[in-house]
Motif scaffolding. Sequence first.
Motif, PDB file in Angstrom:
ATOM      1  N   GLN A 213       5.895 -39.655  66.312  1.00 53.87           N
ATOM      2  CA  GLN A 213       6.431 -39.372  64.859  1.00 53.87           C
ATOM      3  C   GLN A 213       7.411 -38.210  65.065  1.00 53.87           C
ATOM      4  OE1 GLN A 213       5.424 -40.601  62.314  1.00 53.87           O
ATOM      5  NE2 GLN A 213       3.400 -41.590  62.114  1.00 53.87           N
ATOM      6  N   LEU A 463      -5.220 -44.358  63.119  1.00 48.10           N
ATOM      7  CA  LEU A 463      -4.435 -45.453  62.861  1.00 48.10           C
ATOM      8  C   LEU A 463      -3.614 -45.258  61.547  1.00 48.10           C
ATOM      9  CD1 LEU A 463      -7.069 -48.355  63.340  1.00 48.10           C
ATOM     10  CD2 LEU A 463      -5.160 -47.724  64.975  1.00 48.10           C
ATOM     11  N   PHE A 464      -3.942 -44.668  60.388  1.00 50.06           N
ATOM     12  CA  PHE A 464      -3.229 -44.464  59.306  1.00 50.06           C
ATOM     13  C   PHE A 464      -2.217 -43.541  59.567  1.00 50.06           C
ATOM     14  CE2 PHE A 464      -3.057 -42.401  55.071  1.00 50.06           C
ATOM     15  CZ  PHE A 464      -2.873 -43.413  54.238  1.00 50.06           C
ATOM     16  N   PHE A 465      -2.111 -42.536  60.615  1.00 51.39           N
ATOM     17  CA  PHE A 465      -0.892 -41.664  60.756  1.00 51.39           C
ATOM     18  C   PHE A 465      -0.281 -41.798  62.111  1.00 51.39           C
ATOM     19  CE2 PHE A 465      -3.422 -39.002  57.938  1.00 51.39           C
ATOM     20  CZ  PHE A 465      -2.306 -38.522  56.821  1.00 51.39           C
ATOM     21  N   ALA A 466      -0.506 -43.267  62.485  1.00 51.59           N
ATOM     22  CA  ALA A 466       0.359 -43.512  64.034  1.00 51.59           C
ATOM     23  C   ALA A 466       1.723 -44.073  63.455  1.00 51.59           C
ATOM     24  CB  ALA A 466      -0.640 -44.653  64.541  1.00 51.59           C
ATOM     25  N   THR A 468       4.499 -46.595  63.759  1.00 48.63           N
ATOM     26  CA  THR A 468       4.571 -48.030  63.906  1.00 48.63           C
ATOM     27  C   THR A 468       5.504 -48.446  65.098  1.00 48.63           C
ATOM     28  OG1 THR A 468       6.003 -48.173  62.063  1.00 48.63           O
ATOM     29  CG2 THR A 468       3.523 -48.853  61.985  1.00 48.63           C
TER      30      THR A 468
ATOM     31  N   VAL B  32      -2.265 -46.340  49.701  1.00 47.71           N
ATOM     32  CA  VAL B  32      -0.716 -46.543  50.274  1.00 47.71           C
ATOM     33  C   VAL B  32       0.043 -47.154  49.225  1.00 47.71           C
ATOM     34  CG1 VAL B  32      -0.050 -48.349  51.953  1.00 47.71           C
ATOM     35  CG2 VAL B  32      -2.083 -47.064  52.680  1.00 47.71           C
ATOM     36  N   ALA B 191       0.701 -46.106  57.861  1.00 48.91           N
ATOM     37  CA  ALA B 191       1.088 -45.932  56.459  1.00 48.91           C
ATOM     38  C   ALA B 191       0.964 -44.468  55.897  1.00 48.91           C
ATOM     39  CB  ALA B 191       0.177 -46.900  55.535  1.00 48.91           C
ATOM     40  N   GLY B 192       0.432 -43.880  56.983  1.00 51.01           N
ATOM     41  CA  GLY B 192      -0.109 -42.393  56.689  1.00 51.01           C
ATOM     42  C   GLY B 192       1.143 -41.453  56.170  1.00 51.01           C
ATOM     43  N   PRO B 193       2.278 -41.283  56.871  1.00 52.89           N
ATOM     44  CA  PRO B 193       3.065 -40.490  56.611  1.00 52.89           C
ATOM     45  C   PRO B 193       3.929 -40.823  55.219  1.00 52.89           C
ATOM     46  CG  PRO B 193       3.407 -41.039  58.926  1.00 52.89           C
ATOM     47  CD  PRO B 193       2.188 -41.889  58.333  1.00 52.89           C
ATOM     48  N   THR B 195       2.677 -42.345  52.729  1.00 51.44           N
ATOM     49  CA  THR B 195       1.699 -42.154  51.813  1.00 51.44           C
ATOM     50  C   THR B 195       1.738 -40.771  51.300  1.00 51.44           C
ATOM     51  OG1 THR B 195       0.260 -43.911  52.828  1.00 51.44           O
ATOM     52  CG2 THR B 195      -0.813 -42.582  51.028  1.00 51.44           C
ATOM     53  N   VAL B 196       1.559 -39.923  52.309  1.00 55.32           N
ATOM     54  CA  VAL B 196       1.375 -38.291  51.870  1.00 55.32           C
ATOM     55  C   VAL B 196       2.788 -37.932  51.462  1.00 55.32           C
ATOM     56  CG1 VAL B 196       1.407 -36.216  53.350  1.00 55.32           C
ATOM     57  CG2 VAL B 196      -0.117 -37.994  53.938  1.00 55.32           C
TER      58      VAL B 196
END
Lengths: 478, 392
Positions: A213, A463-466, A468, B32, B191-193, B195-196
């Motif tokens: 990231q 996984l959500f914050f990985a 891509t 998301v 999808a996290g970054p 989304t935040v």
Amino acid sequence: MLFVEGRFLLFFLVTFLVHWGLRGNRSRKLWLLACSYFFYGAWDWRFLFLILASTLIDFAVGLGLSRGGTQRAKRRWLGASLLANLGILGFFKYAGFFVAEGARLSNAIGLPCSPATLEIILPVGISFFTFQTMSYTIDVYRGQLAPRRGVGGFLDFALFVGFFPQLVAGPIVRAVTFLPQLDARRLWNSVPLRAALTLFLFGFIKKACVGDQVAQVVDTVFASVGASGALDHWLAISLYTLQIYCDFSGYSDMAIASAALLGYTLPDNFAHPYLARNITDFWRRWHISLSSWFRDYLYIPLGGNRRGRGRTLQNLVLVFLLCGLWHGAAWNFVLWGLFHGLFLVLERLGGRKQLDHHSPPPLQRLPAPLGAVYSLLVVMVGWIIFRAHNMADVARFLLVMVGARTPEAGPPAAGASHAWWLLVLAFASCHYALADGRLKKRLDSLPPAAFGLVLGSATALALFFAATGHTPFIYFQF
Amino acid sequence: MGFHSPLSRTIAGLGGFVLALFVTELALRQLVPAPAEYGLEAKLSYLAEAGGDFDTIFIGSSRVAYGVDAVAFDEHMAELGAPTRSFNMGVGGMTTVEANQVLSRVLALELPALRTVVLEFGAWDGRIYDRKNALSNRSIGWHTPGNTWQALVALGNTPLPRRQEHPLTWRLGDFVTHFDALARNLFCVGAGPRTVAGLVASEPAWRRDKWLTVADLEERRGFQDLSAIDDEFRVRGHEEFLKRPGKFTRRVAHIPAQIRAQVPLADHHNLQALAAQIGRIEAAGLRPIYFTPPGKLGQPLGRCLHAAGRLPAYLAFDDPERYPELYALESRNDAVHLNGLGAALFAEYLAREFMALPPSSNGSGAALDSVPAAASRANGSKASDAGPESGN
């Protein structure tokens, strides 16, 4: 095939299930060897011949050494091994660099020289497996390890060299640590399942959620050093400090965890290095398998600290010069090695042997918080040398950081939002909080279902914050 | 309850893991946002916030985004006595399968005035042409289980393209990529970054989008005049087009023969998915209309499907003999896209053809179709009940 990719997980799942499904030790080893070669071949199948050649050479040297004979004959065998291994490493990793630098020197002194450019592809992990095979022949030469013999012995040795979890980026495993594990069939009951799964997840988080990231911000600032302000440069180097640690130790964690899930133990490679109290301490915590390799196979044979202070300091500088060069064929790596060597020397100065005890030198006597700040600053400056494209960028970077140079006209570094400082802060807190191992102990004490719940939620969040678009592991290039 | 045997411990641990994984993913999934690329998220968020009075929505690729001037279309419709308020939901690079996902998101908004959905017609191609973007946020975004299944069925029906490698190799490669994207969609990978970032942002997505301006949405209702976009890709495309106009003219000369050809219906790679899509739109109380914008190729498949009763309403603008102005060089940015002038002309033709459409199954003409979606929903028909898709 990166450890954080879905296809690796698929590959590992098949490897794992078949491995534990097989009953015999030899069939398991054969299966693991086949999987390891498949894993390595997925990078570039042509280099399978190289790894096979390296395996054959050192296996043959081991046999030669075991025949007995005079010390001189043994030295010849060892010499042949070192020549072959360092020759392979030198050709693939350093030939282009030395030829180019030689030509530059020649031109500089008025002897025109324009050699053909060498386009040599660097085989992934060559520095790692070469050092592993050398540890085998040296240990056999020293009589610390019995050489492997016969077909079974060759299978063991080939698996030691090619074992996929540590093949491409370490930890550098010694033969004396790994080969005995191949003698007996691995038992499922002895697999530290919880610890391994937790470690794999930690590694994944480090690599995919932190290292990858932050890469974009780091790359942006380093691509145009001096174009943005001092704070952006501080942010970039702070993030790179995170990135290189998370990238490399994340890989090591996943490697150790993967091996553990297959029943094998690999040595630890990191021990919260950014909490080190000085640079000497840093090198006891950073890339432990490499620093201990250099200590045991180079520093101590050179005389270590037994031949007087002058020789000790000389040995330190030499070892760290080579340690820098090990990382890559470029001047910045050489300088980085020397920079660390210099601080190790400084930390040795000023110590006094008194009547009843040895008083450590001043730089090793700093109070813990001050020592941590000192070593972190030195390490960060070292990372600038390590990461910058050239020496001019290093100087420019440092000048901007200390405010001695104003940024050139241009837009601020894209993506260098100061919200990243929150990540730096969060990382620092975790790095500190995880050092005492209490969290791991707590996880271990949870009932099975609760452990599953924690791991499942953490996996989902990871996984959500990985990131891509995964960047290759930084240490693959070494 | 204690777990004493190794097996029961393993089952308990595994059960806990799977449960927590899926429950957490399910919770995260609700947060998301739609992928932001090329204004997709902006258009959807604008529709959600200010789309209450739109009665007609155009969905499709860049040919829609740059070709359908919603404001001009509405003006022509008003002149013709059937006022509409339309919105352009076209997004560059949108495939038929992705359009299906966008449709799901639009239907999930349950816009009260919506009566008509106009979709760019496509053959539902499941192949992956753009390998570089095969795992982009957009690609992952449309790979819901239902859409992935439809794409895989379509892929299975796709004949071997010419000059391709071994049939097994390319098909297998595409299959694997679809599964990869599906797995990433299921677990909201990466999808996290964003989304935040969306959650902490002080403004809605459509106000902070870089691709679409607020004026593009509020004044032009999603339409972008390609002539006014200072994008390197657009400019290069236009310059290339002007350099060799003969190439385009020669292609256009072949179109009349192309559109007269009879092609097997099986050229559409997933007729079941098409039927399901029509069913979902109708079940939501809306009228589906398919159309083909004026491009560089003729599209006989749409005509054949319409003739066979597989497309309830179909408007074909790929006929240079009938719409010569749309194929004039001064109307085009490039071989594929219209420019601002072309879009203005197209809006007029589009309105005229709308008015000429036969009445829908409920007895009214397209433009005069007065069954509002809200009324239909009040009668018990729900978009989310209608098919395998649901907005995510």
